[in-house]
Design an enzyme around this catalytic site. Structure first.
Site, short mmCIF file in Angstrom:
data_model
loop_
_atom_site.label_atom_id
_atom_site.label_comp_id
_atom_site.label_asym_id
_atom_site.label_seq_id
_atom_site.Cartn_x
_atom_site.Cartn_y
_atom_site.Cartn_z
N LEU A 80 -11.80 20.15 1.35
CA LEU A 80 -10.99 18.92 1.38
C LEU A 80 -11.56 17.95 0.35
O LEU A 80 -12.78 17.80 0.26
CB LEU A 80 -11.09 18.28 2.78
CG LEU A 80 -10.58 16.84 2.92
CD1 LEU A 80 -9.06 16.80 2.94
CD2 LEU A 80 -11.12 16.18 4.19
N HIS A 107 -13.50 -3.70 12.55
CA HIS A 107 -13.83 -2.81 11.42
C HIS A 107 -14.87 -1.78 11.86
O HIS A 107 -14.75 -0.59 11.53
CB HIS A 107 -14.39 -3.62 10.25
CG HIS A 107 -13.41 -4.59 9.66
ND1 HIS A 107 -12.09 -4.26 9.42
CD2 HIS A 107 -13.55 -5.88 9.25
CE1 HIS A 107 -11.47 -5.31 8.90
NE2 HIS A 107 -12.34 -6.31 8.78
N ASP A 148 -5.04 0.12 9.06
CA ASP A 148 -4.71 -1.28 9.32
C ASP A 148 -4.72 -1.59 10.82
O ASP A 148 -4.38 -0.73 11.63
CB ASP A 148 -3.32 -1.58 8.74
CG ASP A 148 -3.10 -3.05 8.53
OD1 ASP A 148 -4.06 -3.83 8.70
OD2 ASP A 148 -1.97 -3.43 8.20
C1 FPP Z 1 -7.45 -3.50 7.48
O1 FPP Z 1 -7.31 -4.07 8.79
C2 FPP Z 1 -8.71 -2.77 7.40
C3 FPP Z 1 -9.68 -2.97 6.44
C4 FPP Z 1 -9.51 -3.94 5.34
C5 FPP Z 1 -10.95 -2.23 6.47
C6 FPP Z 1 -10.87 -0.76 6.79
C7 FPP Z 1 -12.24 -0.27 7.10
C8 FPP Z 1 -12.54 0.56 8.10
C9 FPP Z 1 -11.52 1.14 9.01
C10 FPP Z 1 -13.96 0.91 8.34
C11 FPP Z 1 -14.26 2.39 8.43
C12 FPP Z 1 -13.94 3.14 7.22
C13 FPP Z 1 -14.72 3.25 6.11
C14 FPP Z 1 -14.29 4.09 4.97
C15 FPP Z 1 -16.00 2.54 5.99
P1 FPP Z 1 -7.16 -5.65 8.93
O2 FPP Z 1 -8.50 -6.25 8.89
O3 FPP Z 1 -6.23 -6.14 7.86
O4 FPP Z 1 -6.50 -5.75 10.35
P2 FPP Z 1 -5.42 -6.86 10.80
O5 FPP Z 1 -4.19 -6.61 9.98
O6 FPP Z 1 -5.21 -6.55 12.26
O7 FPP Z 1 -6.04 -8.20 10.57
#
Ligand code: FPP
Length: 233
Positions: free
Chosen positions: A114, A19, A2
């Site tokens: 793993l 992301h 997150d």
């Molecule tokens: C939440 O942060 C994150 C996500 C919904 C996407 C997670 C994806 C990745 C870390 C990409 C790499 C990993 C893979 C497996 C492809 P948010 O967007 O809610 O952040 P915020 O709370 O700051 O808005």
């Protein structure tokens, strides 16, 4: 994983840049798990609730998932990582993403160092509803449904309960993540935003975990005799 959006916002970038920056953190956390002798690692990549996000962000996340998998699966295979995807039930998941997932699962299916589970289109409540449907579909009489029955009807019945659950970005919620398996998880909340997460944060979380005293509802007891411990090792 997150904090991608806030990481991008702090830099005056688009949310999707956050992301994309999260990829390195994800790849590094897989390596840290292998190096640290962790045998099960699950990453929350996309929730059943994330479908509410703007279409452009959802599309980006789907493409990113496909690319991250394609770019890393051969390294992971060489490291002995078995890759599995939890969820992946929604018809909106593009076909090429499903194909990449199926190929990665097939390539790595016999690996044992793993098990890396990517929770993509995952929701803990939906998992439980799915398990309940499966129990009914198998004709199990109501008075024979136990906790073990339910565990056996989850998508991955071999998956152990979660020992350590780490959430980044100073948010203190489970957000519908693996509700069944997280029943006795030790929760660690770190302030670091996901794109900045590195092996040192992984180690920090594991160290915090080792300092916890897990009693599972019991009371503190003297340590087991050494013979019993080594017999179990
Ligand atoms: C939440 O942060 C994150 C996500 C919904 C996407 C997670 C994806 C990745 C870390 C990409 C790499 C990993 C893979 C497996 C492809 P948010 O967007 O809610 O952040 P915020 O709370 O700051 O808005």
């Amino acid at each position: 994983m997150d904090g991608n959006g806030r990481w991008a916002e702090q830099r005056g970038c688009e949310r999707v840049d956050g992301h994309a920056a999260g990829e390195d953190a994800f790849v590094e956390s897989v390596r840290a798990a292998v190096d640290g002798g962790v045998t099960w690692l699950t990453s929350f990549a996309f929730s059943t609730e994330n479908w509410r996000r703007p279409r452009s962000e959802v599309d980006f996340l789907m493409r990113l998932n496909r690319r991250v998998l394609r770019d890393n699966v051969h390294d992971w295979n060489e490291m002995g990582v078995r890759v599995r995807y939890l969820g992946v039930a929604d018809a909106r998941i593009p076909e090429d993403v499903r194909e990449e997932i199926a190929a990665a699962e097939e390539l790595t299916r016999d690996n044992g160092t793993l098990t890396l589970t990517v929770a993509l289109d995952h929701g803990g409540r939906r998992d439980l509803a799915r398990a309940a449907r499966s129990i009914v579909a198998h004709g199990v009489p109501a008075d024979q449904v136990t906790e073990e029955t339910l565990a056996g009807h989850m998508q991955f019945p071999d998956m152990p309960d979660i020992d350590l659950l780490v959430r980044t970005s100073a948010e203190h919620r489970l957000s519908n993540f693996m509700l069944w398996q997280a029943a006795y998880a030790e929760l660690v909340f770190l302030d670091v935003l996901w794109p900045d997460f590195r092996a040192e944060h992984f180690s920090q979380a594991v160290e915090l975990y080792h300092r916890r005293r897990r009693r599972f509802g019991d009371v503190p007891r003297p340590a087991e005799p050494a013979a019993a411990v080594s017999a179990g090792a």
